[in-house]
Enzyme design. Sequence first.
Site: not given
Length: 309
Positions: A179, A229, A299
């Site tokens: 990520r 998310s 995130e």
Amino acid sequence: MFVINDHHTFEQLKNITSPENVMKDEYLYKHTYTRLGGKADFYVTPETYEQVQAIVKLSIKENIPFTLLGNGSNLIVKDGGIRGIVLNLGRLADINIDGTKLVAQSGARIIDVSQKALSHSLTGLEFACGIPGSVGGALFMNAGAYGGEIKDVLESAIVVDTKGNLLHLAADDLDLEYRSSNIPDKGYIVLEARFSMKPGTYEDIKAVMDDLTFKRESKQPLEYPSCGSVFKRPPGYFAGKLIQDSKLQGKQIGGAQVSLKHAGFIINLDGASATEYINLIHFVQDTVKAKFGVSLEREVKIIGEDPVE
């Protein structure tokens, strides 16, 4: 110092692109998946790589703040909006196949890229069939799902650097990790990605994509605005499970709610402000930390200015 709504800047931006590609005082909630965000002073949608370079050079020359929005999927824009130039590359959305190579411009949706690969029986991007972001955003955060990630298939990229130069980079040059990439630190603007695919069978590829789509639609609250998310997976844990075990599903601050369907999602249930949404993120982080001693790392990216009281 940059002057908000400066007529000279407005005219220069229209000359670089075209009048229909430059908007003044544009509300950014119209352009984010969360339906949150105040005004951009200038919202610009260039159509060529040269225009992107020229806009970057203009921002340097005139000392104008500059922000790349992407397609607004993994992003929260604060209620005070964003000063200066906000760039959206949604008009750069071409996707082309060259043998087993797939070349996509940064504004193309990664979902559409995976569908294009399917139509040519190319395997490798099945995991991306439900990721809502753009190609540029997918590289920015090395997007992934269901065991796959962008670094598995990316061969090279074309970017613009902070001085407006066009650079051709190999995938290894982007330091793609879980990520993350070096794109934000380097200030790169992704214009194009080249993916290395493998020949496959249409029916097999479609079966995998159909299965992943079913899993996504049955488990995620796609019927409400959200940023997807919210948190990265903490080592040894699952963010959604920690939030669920903290009894936070259904928790609301204003119009923002921790989803009852998937604890890892925060939804804009009822006209939430960005401030409410962000406050709920902090509440979740504080609660999980207090209960389990685990720090949840975001995130989602938060940008922009706080509203003026």
